[in-house]
Design a protein around this motif. Structure first.
Motif, PDB file in Angstrom:
ATOM      1  N   ALA A  17       0.839  -1.200   0.000  1.00  0.00           N
ATOM      2  CA  ALA A  17       0.000   0.000   0.000  1.00  0.00           C
ATOM      3  C   ALA A  17       0.866   1.240   0.000  1.00  0.00           C
ATOM      4  O   ALA A  17       2.020   1.210   0.413  1.00  0.00           O
ATOM      5  CB  ALA A  17      -0.900   0.006   1.229  1.00  0.00           C
ATOM      6  N   VAL A  18       0.281   2.307  -0.469  1.00  0.00           N
ATOM      7  CA  VAL A  18       0.887   3.633  -0.395  1.00  0.00           C
ATOM      8  C   VAL A  18       0.091   4.392   0.660  1.00  0.00           C
ATOM      9  O   VAL A  18      -1.136   4.451   0.601  1.00  0.00           O
ATOM     10  CB  VAL A  18       0.820   4.366  -1.754  1.00  0.00           C
ATOM     11  CG1 VAL A  18       1.425   5.757  -1.636  1.00  0.00           C
ATOM     12  CG2 VAL A  18       1.522   3.552  -2.832  1.00  0.00           C
ATOM     13  N   VAL A  19       0.802   4.951   1.632  1.00  0.00           N
ATOM     14  CA  VAL A  19       0.142   5.636   2.738  1.00  0.00           C
ATOM     15  C   VAL A  19       0.638   7.079   2.787  1.00  0.00           C
ATOM     16  O   VAL A  19       1.828   7.345   2.659  1.00  0.00           O
ATOM     17  CB  VAL A  19       0.430   4.916   4.077  1.00  0.00           C
ATOM     18  CG1 VAL A  19      -0.132   5.694   5.250  1.00  0.00           C
ATOM     19  CG2 VAL A  19      -0.131   3.505   4.052  1.00  0.00           C
ATOM     20  N   ASN A  20      -0.305   7.995   2.985  1.00  0.00           N
ATOM     21  CA  ASN A  20       0.036   9.401   3.201  1.00  0.00           C
ATOM     22  C   ASN A  20      -0.772   9.919   4.390  1.00  0.00           C
ATOM     23  O   ASN A  20      -1.420   9.135   5.087  1.00  0.00           O
ATOM     24  CB  ASN A  20      -0.195  10.236   1.937  1.00  0.00           C
ATOM     25  CG  ASN A  20      -1.652  10.389   1.573  1.00  0.00           C
ATOM     26  OD1 ASN A  20      -2.544   9.939   2.284  1.00  0.00           O
ATOM     27  ND2 ASN A  20      -1.918  11.027   0.456  1.00  0.00           N
ATOM     28  N   GLU A  21      -0.746  11.226   4.604  1.00  0.00           N
ATOM     29  CA  GLU A  21      -1.459  11.802   5.750  1.00  0.00           C
ATOM     30  C   GLU A  21      -2.956  11.524   5.704  1.00  0.00           C
ATOM     31  O   GLU A  21      -3.599  11.411   6.747  1.00  0.00           O
ATOM     32  CB  GLU A  21      -1.265  13.328   5.801  1.00  0.00           C
ATOM     33  CG  GLU A  21       0.168  13.788   5.898  1.00  0.00           C
ATOM     34  CD  GLU A  21       0.813  14.041   4.535  1.00  0.00           C
ATOM     35  OE1 GLU A  21       1.829  14.741   4.502  1.00  0.00           O
ATOM     36  OE2 GLU A  21       0.318  13.537   3.507  1.00  0.00           O
ATOM     37  N   ASP A  22      -3.512  11.390   4.513  1.00  0.00           N
ATOM     38  CA  ASP A  22      -4.960  11.213   4.369  1.00  0.00           C
ATOM     39  C   ASP A  22      -5.449   9.810   4.704  1.00  0.00           C
ATOM     40  O   ASP A  22      -6.618   9.625   5.032  1.00  0.00           O
ATOM     41  CB  ASP A  22      -5.399  11.554   2.940  1.00  0.00           C
ATOM     42  CG  ASP A  22      -5.184  13.026   2.617  1.00  0.00           C
ATOM     43  OD1 ASP A  22      -5.199  13.858   3.554  1.00  0.00           O
ATOM     44  OD2 ASP A  22      -4.990  13.333   1.432  1.00  0.00           O
ATOM     45  N   ASN A  23      -4.589   8.803   4.589  1.00  0.00           N
ATOM     46  CA  ASN A  23      -5.061   7.441   4.854  1.00  0.00           C
ATOM     47  C   ASN A  23      -4.246   6.720   5.929  1.00  0.00           C
ATOM     48  O   ASN A  23      -4.290   5.506   6.030  1.00  0.00           O
ATOM     49  CB  ASN A  23      -5.135   6.612   3.566  1.00  0.00           C
ATOM     50  CG  ASN A  23      -3.786   6.352   2.938  1.00  0.00           C
ATOM     51  OD1 ASN A  23      -2.790   6.965   3.293  1.00  0.00           O
ATOM     52  ND2 ASN A  23      -3.749   5.438   1.982  1.00  0.00           N
ATOM     53  N   LEU A  24      -3.533   7.481   6.756  1.00  0.00           N
ATOM     54  CA  LEU A  24      -2.789   6.884   7.867  1.00  0.00           C
ATOM     55  C   LEU A  24      -3.681   6.033   8.759  1.00  0.00           C
ATOM     56  O   LEU A  24      -3.265   5.003   9.270  1.00  0.00           O
ATOM     57  CB  LEU A  24      -2.159   7.987   8.727  1.00  0.00           C
ATOM     58  CG  LEU A  24      -0.820   8.529   8.277  1.00  0.00           C
ATOM     59  CD1 LEU A  24      -0.494   9.795   9.058  1.00  0.00           C
ATOM     60  CD2 LEU A  24       0.260   7.501   8.444  1.00  0.00           C
ATOM     61  N   HIS A  25      -4.910   6.465   8.929  1.00  0.00           N
ATOM     62  CA  HIS A  25      -5.847   5.766   9.824  1.00  0.00           C
ATOM     63  C   HIS A  25      -6.220   4.367   9.304  1.00  0.00           C
ATOM     64  O   HIS A  25      -6.828   3.592  10.031  1.00  0.00           O
ATOM     65  CB  HIS A  25      -7.105   6.605  10.013  1.00  0.00           C
ATOM     66  CG  HIS A  25      -7.893   6.786   8.752  1.00  0.00           C
ATOM     67  ND1 HIS A  25      -7.521   7.703   7.783  1.00  0.00           N
ATOM     68  CD2 HIS A  25      -8.991   6.164   8.283  1.00  0.00           C
ATOM     69  CE1 HIS A  25      -8.382   7.632   6.770  1.00  0.00           C
ATOM     70  NE2 HIS A  25      -9.287   6.712   7.060  1.00  0.00           N
ATOM     71  N   THR A  26      -5.862   4.040   8.081  1.00  0.00           N
ATOM     72  CA  THR A  26      -6.251   2.739   7.514  1.00  0.00           C
ATOM     73  C   THR A  26      -5.171   1.667   7.633  1.00  0.00           C
ATOM     74  O   THR A  26      -5.365   0.557   7.163  1.00  0.00           O
ATOM     75  CB  THR A  26      -6.631   2.879   6.025  1.00  0.00           C
ATOM     76  OG1 THR A  26      -5.471   3.273   5.279  1.00  0.00           O
ATOM     77  CG2 THR A  26      -7.740   3.893   5.822  1.00  0.00           C
ATOM     78  N   VAL A  27      -4.035   1.964   8.267  1.00  0.00           N
ATOM     79  CA  VAL A  27      -2.934   1.000   8.330  1.00  0.00           C
ATOM     80  C   VAL A  27      -3.398  -0.337   8.914  1.00  0.00           C
ATOM     81  O   VAL A  27      -3.132  -1.395   8.348  1.00  0.00           O
ATOM     82  CB  VAL A  27      -1.728   1.571   9.112  1.00  0.00           C
ATOM     83  CG1 VAL A  27      -0.687   0.494   9.378  1.00  0.00           C
ATOM     84  CG2 VAL A  27      -1.105   2.735   8.346  1.00  0.00           C
ATOM     85  N   ALA A  28      -4.105  -0.319  10.031  1.00  0.00           N
ATOM     86  CA  ALA A  28      -4.588  -1.577  10.630  1.00  0.00           C
ATOM     87  C   ALA A  28      -5.549  -2.299   9.692  1.00  0.00           C
ATOM     88  O   ALA A  28      -5.487  -3.522   9.552  1.00  0.00           O
ATOM     89  CB  ALA A  28      -5.264  -1.308  11.970  1.00  0.00           C
ATOM     90  N   ASP A  29      -6.425  -1.558   9.026  1.00  0.00           N
ATOM     91  CA  ASP A  29      -7.358  -2.171   8.082  1.00  0.00           C
ATOM     92  C   ASP A  29      -6.621  -2.797   6.905  1.00  0.00           C
ATOM     93  O   ASP A  29      -6.963  -3.883   6.453  1.00  0.00           O
ATOM     94  CB  ASP A  29      -8.368  -1.148   7.559  1.00  0.00           C
ATOM     95  CG  ASP A  29      -9.347  -0.710   8.636  1.00  0.00           C
ATOM     96  OD1 ASP A  29      -9.611  -1.488   9.566  1.00  0.00           O
ATOM     97  OD2 ASP A  29      -9.848   0.424   8.541  1.00  0.00           O
ATOM     98  N   ILE A  30      -5.609  -2.097   6.405  1.00  0.00           N
ATOM     99  CA  ILE A  30      -4.823  -2.623   5.287  1.00  0.00           C
ATOM    100  C   ILE A  30      -4.169  -3.937   5.681  1.00  0.00           C
ATOM    101  O   ILE A  30      -4.259  -4.933   4.953  1.00  0.00           O
ATOM    102  CB  ILE A  30      -3.758  -1.591   4.845  1.00  0.00           C
ATOM    103  CG1 ILE A  30      -4.423  -0.371   4.205  1.00  0.00           C
ATOM    104  CG2 ILE A  30      -2.759  -2.224   3.874  1.00  0.00           C
ATOM    105  CD1 ILE A  30      -3.490   0.826   4.034  1.00  0.00           C
ATOM    106  N   LEU A  31      -3.510  -3.976   6.832  1.00  0.00           N
ATOM    107  CA  LEU A  31      -2.803  -5.188   7.256  1.00  0.00           C
ATOM    108  C   LEU A  31      -3.748  -6.327   7.598  1.00  0.00           C
ATOM    109  O   LEU A  31      -3.400  -7.498   7.442  1.00  0.00           O
ATOM    110  CB  LEU A  31      -1.894  -4.884   8.443  1.00  0.00           C
ATOM    111  CG  LEU A  31      -0.715  -3.970   8.145  1.00  0.00           C
ATOM    112  CD1 LEU A  31       0.125  -3.756   9.397  1.00  0.00           C
ATOM    113  CD2 LEU A  31       0.153  -4.520   7.020  1.00  0.00           C
TER     114      LEU A  31
END
Length: 107
Positions: free
Chosen positions: A79-93
């Motif tokens: 995934a590519v993560v920036n300030e806008d989707n930092l909150h999705t890290v747990a969901d991504i993993l």
């Protein structure tokens, strides 16, 4: 020395990974490794992942996109993560439903 916007994103991603108890590291090529590898790689619940961190409207390079696609093709999570989707890290993993538009930049 002041932190760069991208290093701030990396720090926030690392904080999220620590909360989840994830094994991760920052690969350093130093001329001996492979170019285009995501900023953070690791393993979570038996699954390999790579996270490319970008700040603002930062774009992935073609080499970074190639590595992201290879990780996905091999069954890993990328995934590519920036300030806008930092909150999705747990969901991504955890491979929860995440809006695919949040995982890559399409400028």
């Amino acid at each position: 020395m002041a932190a760069t916007p991208e290093s701030k994103v990396k720090k926030k991603v690392a904080e999220a990974l620590k909360k989840l108890g994830v094994y991760y590291f920052y690969p350093v090529t130093g001329g001996y490794g492979r170019s285009g590898v995501p900023d953070i790689v690791g393993c979570y619940n038996g699954k390999f992942f790579g996270i490319e961190c970008k700040a603002g409207k930062g774009k992935t390079t073609p080499l970074q996109e190639m590595n992201i696609n290879q990780i996905r093709a091999a069954g890993g999570i990328a995934a590519v993560v920036n300030e806008d989707n930092l909150h999705t890290v747990a969901d991504i993993l955890n491979e929860r439903e995440v809006d695919e538009r949040q995982l890559t930049f399409d400028f």
